[in-house]
Structure formats: C-alpha cells, structure tokens
Design a protein around this motif. Structure first.
Motif, short mmCIF file in Angstrom:
data_model
loop_
_atom_site.label_atom_id
_atom_site.label_comp_id
_atom_site.label_asym_id
_atom_site.label_seq_id
_atom_site.Cartn_x
_atom_site.Cartn_y
_atom_site.Cartn_z
N GLY A 72 -12.54 3.70 4.66
CA GLY A 72 -11.51 4.62 5.14
C GLY A 72 -10.57 5.02 4.03
N PRO A 73 -9.89 6.15 4.23
CA PRO A 73 -9.01 6.67 3.18
C PRO A 73 -7.84 5.74 2.89
CG PRO A 73 -8.78 7.95 5.19
CD PRO A 73 -9.89 6.98 5.42
N ARG A 74 -7.51 5.64 1.63
CA ARG A 74 -6.36 4.88 1.18
C ARG A 74 -5.11 5.73 1.47
NH1 ARG A 74 -6.61 2.57 -4.84
NH2 ARG A 74 -8.27 1.39 -3.81
N PRO A 75 -4.13 5.18 2.19
CA PRO A 75 -2.97 5.99 2.58
C PRO A 75 -2.28 6.71 1.42
CG PRO A 75 -2.94 3.92 3.76
CD PRO A 75 -4.07 3.83 2.74
N ALA A 76 -2.11 6.05 0.31
CA ALA A 76 -1.41 6.66 -0.82
C ALA A 76 -2.31 7.52 -1.70
CB ALA A 76 -0.75 5.58 -1.67
N ASP A 77 -3.63 7.44 -1.50
CA ASP A 77 -4.58 8.17 -2.33
C ASP A 77 -5.84 8.46 -1.52
OD1 ASP A 77 -6.14 9.27 -4.33
OD2 ASP A 77 -6.18 7.48 -5.58
N PRO A 78 -5.80 9.46 -0.63
CA PRO A 78 -6.92 9.71 0.28
C PRO A 78 -8.23 10.12 -0.38
CG PRO A 78 -5.24 11.41 0.52
CD PRO A 78 -4.68 10.37 -0.42
N ASP A 79 -8.22 10.39 -1.70
CA ASP A 79 -9.47 10.68 -2.40
C ASP A 79 -10.25 9.40 -2.70
OD1 ASP A 79 -9.01 13.37 -2.34
OD2 ASP A 79 -8.21 13.47 -4.38
N ARG A 80 -9.62 8.26 -2.50
CA ARG A 80 -10.27 6.96 -2.69
C ARG A 80 -10.34 6.29 -1.32
NH1 ARG A 80 -8.10 3.54 -7.40
NH2 ARG A 80 -10.27 2.91 -7.42
N TRP A 81 -11.54 5.85 -0.96
CA TRP A 81 -11.74 5.20 0.34
C TRP A 81 -12.01 3.73 0.12
CZ3 TRP A 81 -14.97 8.52 4.24
CH2 TRP A 81 -14.26 9.71 4.52
N ASP A 82 -11.21 2.89 0.77
CA ASP A 82 -11.32 1.45 0.63
C ASP A 82 -12.28 0.88 1.66
OD1 ASP A 82 -9.44 1.09 -1.48
OD2 ASP A 82 -7.81 1.44 -0.05
N TRP A 83 -12.97 -0.16 1.23
CA TRP A 83 -13.88 -0.90 2.10
C TRP A 83 -13.05 -1.63 3.16
CZ3 TRP A 83 -15.09 -6.48 1.74
CH2 TRP A 83 -16.18 -6.85 2.54
N GLN A 84 -13.49 -1.55 4.42
CA GLN A 84 -12.78 -2.17 5.53
C GLN A 84 -13.59 -3.26 6.20
OE1 GLN A 84 -11.95 1.43 7.74
NE2 GLN A 84 -10.08 1.80 6.57
N GLY A 85 -14.80 -3.48 5.73
CA GLY A 85 -15.65 -4.52 6.28
C GLY A 85 -17.05 -4.00 6.56
N ASP A 86 -17.89 -4.92 7.04
CA ASP A 86 -19.29 -4.60 7.38
C ASP A 86 -19.49 -4.76 8.88
OD1 ASP A 86 -19.92 -4.19 4.69
OD2 ASP A 86 -20.54 -6.26 4.41
N THR A 87 -20.49 -4.10 9.38
CA THR A 87 -20.84 -4.17 10.79
C THR A 87 -22.36 -4.05 10.93
OG1 THR A 87 -20.32 -3.27 12.99
CG2 THR A 87 -20.54 -1.69 11.21
N PRO A 88 -22.92 -4.65 11.96
CA PRO A 88 -24.39 -4.53 12.13
C PRO A 88 -24.83 -3.11 12.42
CG PRO A 88 -23.46 -6.13 13.70
CD PRO A 88 -22.33 -5.51 12.95
#
Length: 88
Positions: A72-88
């Motif tokens: 998902g987008p990083r609040p201060a830098d939406p051009d960079r998306w941070d990993w939020q976890g894995d899901t099956p």
C-alpha cells in the motif's frame, strides 16, 4: 531517474531481455517484503485503487506458490508502496 529506469517491473517474464520500465507508463516502487525493489506498473489505475494498494501474486512470500504480498502507498510518499504482509 536513471536508477529507476534500470529496475525490474513486477510481472515481467524472467526471459524478457528488457524487464525494465516502459516509456509513458506510471510506476510505484515496492518497498520491503518479498517484492522489494520491483516496480509496479499502475498505468491507468483509478485514484481509489491507487489509494487502496494491491494484493500481488508471488511464489516467494510466506505462503509460497499462489500466495499474495500486500502493498500500500506510503502516506508521506505515495510513489513508494510499503509491504503490509502476506496472505494465502
């Protein structure tokens, strides 16, 4: 910008001789997690989808083949998306 243009795009074939970004496309940088450093092509995505992020198929996440990595987008830098976890 030169560094960005040498990066690999998520979903590019491993046999692709030029797996980097294409002119005229819009990308987000994936940060951390199993897809760290890849670029995601978001060309044509509507604003709500860009705000929501993405669930990306990956074989190298916690769930192996068929699993997904959530970014998902990083609040201060939406051009960079941070990993939020894995899901099956």
């Amino acid at each position: 910008m030169d560094e960005l243009m040498r990066r690999r795009v998520y979903g590019a074939d491993h046999d692709d001789p030029d797996p980097g970004p294409r002119p005229g496309h819009v990308y987000r940088e994936l940060v951390a997690g199993p897809l760290d450093g890849l670029l995601l092509d978001v060309t044509g995505w509507p604003a709500d989808r860009l705000r929501d992020g993405a669930s990306l198929t990956t074989e190298i996440g916690s769930y192996g083949a068929g699993g997904h990595a959530l970014y998902g987008p990083r609040p201060a830098d939406p051009d960079r998306w941070d990993w939020q976890g894995d899901t099956p």
